[in-house]
Design a protein around this motif. Structure first.
Motif, PDB file in Angstrom:
ATOM      1  N   CYS A 181       2.136 -65.376  17.981  1.00 53.25           N
ATOM      2  CA  CYS A 181       1.370 -65.008  19.210  1.00 53.25           C
ATOM      3  C   CYS A 181       2.388 -64.603  20.707  1.00 53.25           C
ATOM      4  CB  CYS A 181       1.278 -66.126  18.821  1.00 53.25           C
ATOM      5  SG  CYS A 181       0.508 -67.666  20.794  1.00 53.25           S
ATOM      6  N   SER A 189       3.081 -66.357  22.641  1.00 58.16           N
ATOM      7  CA  SER A 189       3.941 -67.412  22.924  1.00 58.16           C
ATOM      8  C   SER A 189       4.807 -67.579  21.705  1.00 58.16           C
ATOM      9  CB  SER A 189       3.178 -68.777  23.574  1.00 58.16           C
ATOM     10  OG  SER A 189       2.620 -69.298  21.495  1.00 58.16           O
ATOM     11  N   HIS A 206       1.952 -71.379  14.318  1.00 59.91           N
ATOM     12  CA  HIS A 206       0.705 -72.359  14.309  1.00 59.91           C
ATOM     13  C   HIS A 206      -0.440 -72.087  14.463  1.00 59.91           C
ATOM     14  CE1 HIS A 206       1.639 -70.774  18.706  1.00 59.91           C
ATOM     15  NE2 HIS A 206       0.569 -69.950  18.812  1.00 59.91           N
ATOM     16  N   GLU A 207      -0.975 -70.753  14.660  1.00 55.07           N
ATOM     17  CA  GLU A 207      -2.538 -69.882  14.006  1.00 55.07           C
ATOM     18  C   GLU A 207      -2.497 -69.217  12.273  1.00 55.07           C
ATOM     19  OE1 GLU A 207      -2.782 -66.710  16.974  1.00 55.07           O
ATOM     20  OE2 GLU A 207      -2.006 -67.452  18.314  1.00 55.07           O
ATOM     21  N   GLU A 266      -5.998 -71.758  16.798  1.00 56.09           N
ATOM     22  CA  GLU A 266      -5.629 -72.389  17.609  1.00 56.09           C
ATOM     23  C   GLU A 266      -6.172 -71.564  18.780  1.00 56.09           C
ATOM     24  OE1 GLU A 266      -2.550 -72.459  20.656  1.00 56.09           O
ATOM     25  OE2 GLU A 266      -2.721 -71.294  19.053  1.00 56.09           O
TER      26      GLU A 266
HETATM   27 ZN   LIG Z   1      -0.745 -69.093  20.036  1.00 55.91          ZN
END
Ligand SMILES: [Zn+2]
Length: 315
Positions: free
Chosen positions: A38, A40, A58-59, A115
């Motif tokens: 990601c 981020s 987080h994905e 996510e």
């Molecule tokens: Zn993400």
């Protein structure tokens, strides 16, 4: 249970470490099948995180291997799940039931990026164009593609995708864009003027995160009470043409992921979109990396080869 976990020990340096893992109360233990990389996470990679070591990811998605105490019958061992995860660059990760989405067996997609799908479901809810509207999306990266997948409808007059990359525009046509505009080759304002017969767009979703993209998005808005949905995350302040936005009395919605307070309800709604096969990601995954090569994965991510769209890490 022992699990390998990718740990960012300092800026730009990953190590694979061994951890002990098991589900706490109200958590499921997931055997990771993949985890999206990601944008981020980029600041963390570069060193803009308060403390190292840290374990990103987080994905993630995968298969439920164990349930902690209190996990309901909604989730069974063996289910394919995704959700709002953390520490997912691992053989196994745990996740709260509240933020776990259960994927129906008939869903043929392999890459179940819960996510970012959750983030985009917020955009879809914020944009909600009405019958006969002209919708434009500026920036057709993965988020733009999923927003299009969620919003394209035969109830709309025009669904216009704007980008500089022909591959992404082709994906947009497959996902239901009625028109695509390559803004490197033609002026998107002229193009949208012509497509809409001079009306311009009722709803514009901005998904570039840069000033040039925001400028384009603002200029595509129709002349009275249009809606501008800001999907991007801006890393630095930009100047926006407020004279234009005031002149057309635009409604501006910042639909960035944090918009919804009720994340449990958001997960439920996102699960509907996954199981109704609205969100599709497999064709957008341009790069796959093994967990043990996570260092190379992030180096590739940083250097962004021209064909890079979305990277995933697999076991
Ligand atoms: Zn993400």
């Amino acid at each position: 249970m022992k699990s390998r976990q990718a740990v960012l020990v300092e800026p730009r340096r990953f190590e694979i470490r061994e951890t002990d893992i098991g589900p706490a109360d109200n958590e499921v233990l997931v055997r990771m099948q993949g985890c999206g990389m990601c944008t981020s996470e980029f600041p963390e990679w570069l060193g803009m995180h308060p403390a190292y070591p840290m374990a990103p990811g987080h994905e993630g998605w995968g298969v439920v291997e164990d349930k902690g105490k209190g996990v309901s019958e909604r989730i069974s061992i063996g289910d394919r799940v995704t959700g709002l995860g953390q520490h997912c660059y691992s053989d196994y990760f745990t996740q709260s039931e509240d933020y776990t989405m259960v994927v129906d067996q008939h869903v043929e997609q392999e890459c179940l990026l819960g996510e970012p799908f959750y983030c985009v479901h917020n955009v879809v809810r914020a944009a909600h164009p009405v019958v006969g509207d002209s919708l434009a999306l500026v920036g057709m990266g993965p988020m733009g593609q999923w927003a299009l997948q969620g919003l394209a409808s035969r109830t709309l007059q025009h669904v216009i995708a704007v980008d500089v990359d022909e591959t992404k525009l082709a994906f947009a046509r497959d996902a239901g864009a009625t028109h695509t505009v390559n803004s490197a080759k033609e002026d998107p304002v002229d193009a949208v003027l012509e497509i809409t017969g001079g009306r311009m767009a009722d709803v514009v979703v901005e998904g570039t995160g840069i000033k040039a993209g925001m400028d384009t998005a603002v200029r595509l808005l129709r002349r009275s009470n249009p809606k501008l949905v800001v999907m991007s995350f801006f890393k630095a302040p930009i100047e926006v043409d407020m004279t234009r936005l005031c002149g057309v009395a635009a409604e501006i919605i910042v639909a960035h992921p944090g918009i919804r307070k009720d994340r449990v309800d958001g997960c439920r709604r996102t699960e509907v979109l996954i199981n109704n096969a609205v969100f599709r990601a497999d064709h957008l995954v341009s790069h796959r990396f093994r967990l043990e090569d996570i260092q190379g994965a992030f180096e590739t991510f940083e250097n962004r080869p021209p064909d890079y769209i979305k990277g995933v890490v697999v076991p």
